[in-house]
Design a protein around this motif. Structure first.
Motif, PDB file in Angstrom:
ATOM      1  N   ARG A   1       0.832  -1.206   0.000  1.00  0.00           N
ATOM      2  CA  ARG A   1       0.000   0.000   0.000  1.00  0.00           C
ATOM      3  C   ARG A   1       0.868   1.256   0.000  1.00  0.00           C
ATOM      4  N   ALA A   2       1.929   1.233   0.798  1.00  0.00           N
ATOM      5  CA  ALA A   2       2.821   2.384   0.874  1.00  0.00           C
ATOM      6  C   ALA A   2       3.473   2.669  -0.484  1.00  0.00           C
ATOM      7  N   ASN A   3       3.830   1.630  -1.208  1.00  0.00           N
ATOM      8  CA  ASN A   3       4.426   1.841  -2.527  1.00  0.00           C
ATOM      9  C   ASN A   3       3.445   2.449  -3.511  1.00  0.00           C
ATOM     10  N   ILE A   4       2.183   2.141  -3.378  1.00  0.00           N
ATOM     11  CA  ILE A   4       1.170   2.769  -4.231  1.00  0.00           C
ATOM     12  C   ILE A   4       1.137   4.267  -3.964  1.00  0.00           C
ATOM     13  N   VAL A   5       1.133   4.643  -2.686  1.00  0.00           N
ATOM     14  CA  VAL A   5       1.135   6.063  -2.321  1.00  0.00           C
ATOM     15  C   VAL A   5       2.429   6.715  -2.790  1.00  0.00           C
ATOM     16  N   ARG A   6       3.538   6.096  -2.485  1.00  0.00           N
ATOM     17  CA  ARG A   6       4.842   6.647  -2.870  1.00  0.00           C
ATOM     18  C   ARG A   6       4.939   6.846  -4.375  1.00  0.00           C
TER      19      ARG A   6
ATOM     20  N   VAL B   1       4.599  11.943   6.519  1.00  0.00           N
ATOM     21  CA  VAL B   1       3.283  11.376   6.247  1.00  0.00           C
ATOM     22  C   VAL B   1       3.250   9.987   6.872  1.00  0.00           C
ATOM     23  N   VAL B   2       2.368   9.784   7.848  1.00  0.00           N
ATOM     24  CA  VAL B   2       2.222   8.452   8.425  1.00  0.00           C
ATOM     25  C   VAL B   2       1.074   7.760   7.691  1.00  0.00           C
ATOM     26  N   LEU B   3       1.392   6.621   7.098  1.00  0.00           N
ATOM     27  CA  LEU B   3       0.406   5.835   6.369  1.00  0.00           C
ATOM     28  C   LEU B   3      -0.192   4.852   7.364  1.00  0.00           C
ATOM     29  N   ILE B   4      -1.462   5.045   7.676  1.00  0.00           N
ATOM     30  CA  ILE B   4      -2.095   4.335   8.779  1.00  0.00           C
ATOM     31  C   ILE B   4      -2.808   3.092   8.274  1.00  0.00           C
ATOM     32  N   GLY B   5      -2.246   1.949   8.645  1.00  0.00           N
ATOM     33  CA  GLY B   5      -2.852   0.661   8.354  1.00  0.00           C
ATOM     34  C   GLY B   5      -3.434   0.065   9.620  1.00  0.00           C
ATOM     35  N   SER B   6      -3.812  -1.193   9.557  1.00  0.00           N
ATOM     36  CA  SER B   6      -4.524  -1.830  10.669  1.00  0.00           C
ATOM     37  C   SER B   6      -3.726  -1.893  11.964  1.00  0.00           C
TER      38      SER B   6
ATOM     39  N   GLY C   1      -1.634  12.291   8.507  1.00  0.00           N
ATOM     40  CA  GLY C   1      -1.884  10.860   8.462  1.00  0.00           C
ATOM     41  C   GLY C   1      -2.784  10.527   7.295  1.00  0.00           C
ATOM     42  N   ILE C   2      -2.550   9.385   6.702  1.00  0.00           N
ATOM     43  CA  ILE C   2      -3.394   8.907   5.606  1.00  0.00           C
ATOM     44  C   ILE C   2      -3.766   7.458   5.876  1.00  0.00           C
ATOM     45  N   TYR C   3      -5.055   7.207   5.973  1.00  0.00           N
ATOM     46  CA  TYR C   3      -5.531   5.828   6.127  1.00  0.00           C
ATOM     47  C   TYR C   3      -5.362   5.108   4.801  1.00  0.00           C
ATOM     48  N   VAL C   4      -4.689   3.961   4.849  1.00  0.00           N
ATOM     49  CA  VAL C   4      -4.408   3.197   3.625  1.00  0.00           C
ATOM     50  C   VAL C   4      -5.132   1.857   3.606  1.00  0.00           C
ATOM     51  N   ASN C   5      -6.012   1.626   4.553  1.00  0.00           N
ATOM     52  CA  ASN C   5      -6.660   0.321   4.687  1.00  0.00           C
ATOM     53  C   ASN C   5      -7.535  -0.052   3.494  1.00  0.00           C
ATOM     54  N   LYS C   6      -8.030   0.928   2.750  1.00  0.00           N
ATOM     55  CA  LYS C   6      -8.892   0.620   1.596  1.00  0.00           C
ATOM     56  C   LYS C   6      -8.109   0.393   0.304  1.00  0.00           C
ATOM     57  N   ILE C   7      -6.795   0.638   0.348  1.00  0.00           N
ATOM     58  CA  ILE C   7      -5.961   0.313  -0.814  1.00  0.00           C
ATOM     59  C   ILE C   7      -5.779  -1.199  -0.827  1.00  0.00           C
ATOM     60  N   ARG C   8      -6.060  -1.810  -1.944  1.00  0.00           N
ATOM     61  CA  ARG C   8      -5.948  -3.268  -2.032  1.00  0.00           C
ATOM     62  C   ARG C   8      -4.481  -3.687  -2.078  1.00  0.00           C
ATOM     63  N   ASP C   9      -4.173  -4.763  -1.363  1.00  0.00           N
ATOM     64  CA  ASP C   9      -2.808  -5.287  -1.372  1.00  0.00           C
ATOM     65  C   ASP C   9      -2.579  -6.111  -2.632  1.00  0.00           C
ATOM     66  N   LYS C  10      -1.416  -6.757  -2.713  1.00  0.00           N
ATOM     67  CA  LYS C  10      -1.069  -7.510  -3.921  1.00  0.00           C
ATOM     68  C   LYS C  10      -2.019  -8.663  -4.193  1.00  0.00           C
ATOM     69  N   ASN C  11      -2.762  -9.097  -3.164  1.00  0.00           N
ATOM     70  CA  ASN C  11      -3.747 -10.168  -3.334  1.00  0.00           C
ATOM     71  C   ASN C  11      -5.169  -9.645  -3.519  1.00  0.00           C
TER      72      ASN C  11
ATOM     73  N   ASP D   1     -11.217   7.462  -0.045  1.00  0.00           N
ATOM     74  CA  ASP D   1     -12.376   8.348   0.087  1.00  0.00           C
ATOM     75  C   ASP D   1     -12.058   9.807  -0.197  1.00  0.00           C
ATOM     76  N   ASN D   2     -10.837  10.243   0.113  1.00  0.00           N
ATOM     77  CA  ASN D   2     -10.462  11.646  -0.083  1.00  0.00           C
ATOM     78  C   ASN D   2      -9.578  11.862  -1.308  1.00  0.00           C
ATOM     79  N   ASP D   3      -9.546  10.877  -2.219  1.00  0.00           N
ATOM     80  CA  ASP D   3      -8.822  10.981  -3.477  1.00  0.00           C
ATOM     81  C   ASP D   3      -7.357  11.378  -3.284  1.00  0.00           C
ATOM     82  N   GLY D   4      -6.666  10.540  -2.524  1.00  0.00           N
ATOM     83  CA  GLY D   4      -5.272  10.805  -2.238  1.00  0.00           C
ATOM     84  C   GLY D   4      -4.397  10.965  -3.460  1.00  0.00           C
ATOM     85  N   TYR D   5      -4.683  10.224  -4.517  1.00  0.00           N
ATOM     86  CA  TYR D   5      -3.857  10.324  -5.718  1.00  0.00           C
ATOM     87  C   TYR D   5      -3.789  11.767  -6.214  1.00  0.00           C
ATOM     88  N   ASN D   6      -4.922  12.436  -6.213  1.00  0.00           N
ATOM     89  CA  ASN D   6      -4.967  13.812  -6.708  1.00  0.00           C
ATOM     90  C   ASN D   6      -4.740  14.868  -5.630  1.00  0.00           C
TER      91      ASN D   6
END
Length: 163
Positions: free
Chosen positions: A17-22, A68-73, A97-107, A143-148
């Protein structure tokens, strides 16, 4: 303005998930990242123990203006995340902080939403405790469109910190 940003995250659980954000961050102009390390290098750092890990963190924070703290479970339960936040606060970095729990992992799986409660990260000029969960904004990547919006969030955090 170029921003060197430190990304703090629970490596074992959230590196995908962090690599997606990065990767969304470094494809934008005038950006630099810190705090990313590949698995083999991470294992080498870990072999050196607590002192080696903290030295690596300190080196990665050098020259950064925002953390930026990427907040997972399980992020809030990690001692080194708290250390990174404490050191970032001491440096005067902007924090978000950015919640990353809704970003899908490699699976293709999402994870449970984690907590943004990391305990006290420092003291203000009056000696009052500073808490990440109270004093700093959090966003949801999906939900908050982090990409943009990541660049805007980082810039706002830097300005709030006077960077």
């Amino acid at each position: 303005m170029a921003r060197k940003t430190f990304f703090s995250f629970h490596y074992e659980n959230d590196v995908w998930r962090a690599n997606i954000v990065r990767n969304s961050w470094i494809t934008k102009p005038n950006t630099q990242d810190a705090g990313f390390i590949d698995a083999a290098a991470f294992e080498e750092v870990k072999k050196g123990g607590d002192i080696s890990i903290k030295r690596w963190i300190d080196d990665q924070l050098y020259g950064t203006t925002v953390t930026v703290v990427l907040i997972g479970s399980d992020t809030s339960n990690r001692d080194y995340i708290k250390y990174e936040l404490q050191k970032s606060y001491i440096r005067g970095n902007g924090l978000i902080g950015i919640y990353v729990n809704k970003i899908r992992d490699k699976n293709g799986n999402q994870s449970l939403k984690g907590s943004n409660h990391f305990g006290e990260i420092g003291k203000d000029t009056q000696g009052n405790s500073v808490y990440f969960s109270i004093n700093y904004p959090t966003y949801d990547w999906v939900d908050n469109d982090g990409y943009n919006n990541l660049g805007r969030w980082i810039e706002e955090a830097a300005k709030k910190a006077g960077k």
